[in-house]
Design an enzyme around this catalytic site. Structure first.
Site, PDB file in Angstrom:
ATOM      1  N   LYS A 126     -32.075 -23.943 -34.828  1.00 28.29           N
ATOM      2  CA  LYS A 126     -31.883 -22.505 -35.087  1.00 28.29           C
ATOM      3  C   LYS A 126     -32.377 -22.124 -36.477  1.00 28.29           C
ATOM      4  O   LYS A 126     -32.921 -21.030 -36.655  1.00 28.29           O
ATOM      5  CB  LYS A 126     -30.450 -22.036 -34.819  1.00 28.29           C
TER       6      LYS A 126
ATOM      7  N   ARG B 239     -19.118 -18.459 -34.029  1.00 31.87           N
ATOM      8  CA  ARG B 239     -18.961 -19.789 -33.460  1.00 31.87           C
ATOM      9  C   ARG B 239     -17.713 -19.882 -32.588  1.00 31.87           C
ATOM     10  O   ARG B 239     -17.500 -20.890 -31.915  1.00 31.87           O
ATOM     11  CB  ARG B 239     -18.838 -20.813 -34.583  1.00 31.87           C
TER      12      ARG B 239
ATOM     13  N   ARG C 250     -33.226 -35.220 -39.951  1.00 28.31           N
ATOM     14  CA  ARG C 250     -33.335 -33.912 -40.602  1.00 28.31           C
ATOM     15  C   ARG C 250     -33.235 -33.983 -42.123  1.00 28.31           C
ATOM     16  O   ARG C 250     -32.385 -34.668 -42.668  1.00 28.31           O
ATOM     17  CB  ARG C 250     -32.223 -32.997 -40.060  1.00 28.31           C
TER      18      ARG C 250
ATOM     19  N   ARG D 133     -28.364 -33.386 -45.767  1.00 28.01           N
ATOM     20  CA  ARG D 133     -27.077 -32.695 -45.828  1.00 28.01           C
ATOM     21  C   ARG D 133     -25.922 -33.687 -45.722  1.00 28.01           C
ATOM     22  O   ARG D 133     -26.010 -34.652 -44.974  1.00 28.01           O
ATOM     23  CB  ARG D 133     -26.977 -31.698 -44.656  1.00 28.01           C
TER      24      ARG D 133
ATOM     25  N   ARG E 137     -18.893 -32.092 -35.025  1.00 25.20           N
ATOM     26  CA  ARG E 137     -19.515 -30.758 -34.950  1.00 25.20           C
ATOM     27  C   ARG E 137     -19.966 -30.445 -33.526  1.00 25.20           C
ATOM     28  O   ARG E 137     -19.796 -29.330 -33.041  1.00 25.20           O
ATOM     29  CB  ARG E 137     -20.723 -30.686 -35.907  1.00 25.20           C
TER      30      ARG E 137
HETATM   31  P1  AMP Z   1     -24.583 -24.923 -39.991  1.00 31.36           P
HETATM   32  O1  AMP Z   1     -25.485 -24.940 -41.181  1.00 31.36           O
HETATM   33  O2  AMP Z   1     -24.708 -23.674 -39.176  1.00 31.36           O
HETATM   34  O3  AMP Z   1     -24.732 -26.181 -39.158  1.00 31.36           O
HETATM   35  O4  AMP Z   1     -23.071 -24.923 -40.533  1.00 31.36           O
HETATM   36  C1  AMP Z   1     -22.596 -25.998 -41.329  1.00 31.36           C
HETATM   37  C2  AMP Z   1     -21.075 -25.960 -41.415  1.00 31.36           C
HETATM   38  O5  AMP Z   1     -20.641 -24.718 -42.007  1.00 31.36           O
HETATM   39  C3  AMP Z   1     -20.343 -26.015 -40.084  1.00 31.36           C
HETATM   40  O6  AMP Z   1     -20.197 -27.351 -39.603  1.00 31.36           O
HETATM   41  C4  AMP Z   1     -18.987 -25.394 -40.471  1.00 31.36           C
HETATM   42  O7  AMP Z   1     -18.192 -26.309 -41.217  1.00 31.36           O
HETATM   43  C5  AMP Z   1     -19.402 -24.286 -41.434  1.00 31.36           C
HETATM   44  N1  AMP Z   1     -19.667 -23.011 -40.731  1.00 31.36           N
HETATM   45  C6  AMP Z   1     -20.850 -22.323 -40.683  1.00 31.36           C
HETATM   46  N2  AMP Z   1     -20.737 -21.203 -39.962  1.00 31.36           N
HETATM   47  C7  AMP Z   1     -19.452 -21.179 -39.515  1.00 31.36           C
HETATM   48  C8  AMP Z   1     -18.713 -20.282 -38.678  1.00 31.36           C
HETATM   49  N3  AMP Z   1     -19.278 -19.175 -38.156  1.00 31.36           N
HETATM   50  N4  AMP Z   1     -17.412 -20.570 -38.436  1.00 31.36           N
HETATM   51  C9  AMP Z   1     -16.813 -21.654 -38.950  1.00 31.36           C
HETATM   52  N5  AMP Z   1     -17.454 -22.560 -39.728  1.00 31.36           N
HETATM   53  C10 AMP Z   1     -18.762 -22.318 -40.014  1.00 31.36           C
END
Ligand code: AMP
Length: 213
Positions: A14, A88, A124, A158, A169
């Site tokens: 994404k 989410r 990644r 990361r 996750r």
């Molecule tokens: P991402 O970069 O989208 O994979 O997000 C990394 C981490 O940020 C996730 O594993 C969550 O810990 C936190 N996070 C990001 N967006 C959300 C959301 N909408 N709700 C809850 N946690 C979030």
């Protein structure tokens, strides 16, 4: 042009697709993960609050995330946007609808099997500018080893891109997304795109949704 909401398991691409869309259609790219990572690297109060949760691969609370998004949507003042990483949970989706004009968005679910997603997570690398690379995919490798093509900074792995955190996750994703996908399906907003194909093919599929073809 439609506003776009991405729903996708970790490493479905994404971030990559959002960057491509931003370049072609001049969207505002709102990545909640990037916003939280920035807060962590700035050492802000928010950053301190979410660091452990994120490192473990767990979800940050709905209330905190909803406040963050409300604030961001106000700041972009009606510019077309891509939401990457929000909502989410069903609660986040319902709250988001209170902020948006229903007619003007489409949801894109990027579908990817767990074993392929694990491989992607392992390869990644990301840059603090938000661009993402993958050392296992020829099209997604940086031109120079470990360096961002776009801004020249050092690429990083990361903290949550490890198999243990990934499994949490991914499982969280499945648990929470089921209800959210049903919610959008009932609203006739759901577009499912299988992402076990090339970046360009995925982009073509997404572009059709963006332009309403
Ligand atoms: P991402 O970069 O989208 O994979 O997000 C990394 C981490 O940020 C996730 O594993 C969550 O810990 C936190 N996070 C990001 N967006 C959300 C959301 N909408 N709700 C809850 N946690 C979030």
């Amino acid at each position: 042009m439609q506003n776009i909401i991405f729903i996708a398991p970790p490493a479905a691409g994404k971030g990559t697709q959002s960057h491509m869309l931003k370049e072609k259609y001049d969207y505002e790219h709102i990545s909640t993960g990037d916003m939280l990572r920035e807060a962590i690297s700035n050492g802000s109060k928010l950053g301190l609050e979410v660091k452990n949760i994120m490192d473990k691969g767990e979800l940050v609370s709905d209330d905190l995330m909803i406040d963050l998004i409300k604030d961001k949507l106000t700041k972009i003042k009606g510019k077309p946007f891509i939401l990457d990483g929000f909502p989410r949970t069903l609660k986040q989706g319902i709250e988001l609808d209170k902020l948006l004009d229903d007619a003007n968005y489409q949801v894109i679910y990027l579908k990817l099997d767990k074993d392929i997603a694990i491989k992607r997570v392992e390869g990644r690398l990301t840059c603090s500018c938000g661009k993402t690379y993958n050392i296992f995919d020829q099209k997604l490798q940086p031109k120079q080893n470990g360096i961002c093509d776009k801004c020249g900074k050092q690429l990083i792995k990361r903290n949550d891109d490890n198999v243990d955190s990934f499994k949490i996750r991914y499982d969280n994703f499945l648990t929470n997304t089921d209800k959210l996908l049903k919610y959008y399906e009932e609203k006739n907003k759901l577009n499912i795109i299988n992402v076990d194909k090339s970046v360009d093919e995925i982009f073509n599929d997404i572009s059709k949704v963006v332009t309403n073809d």
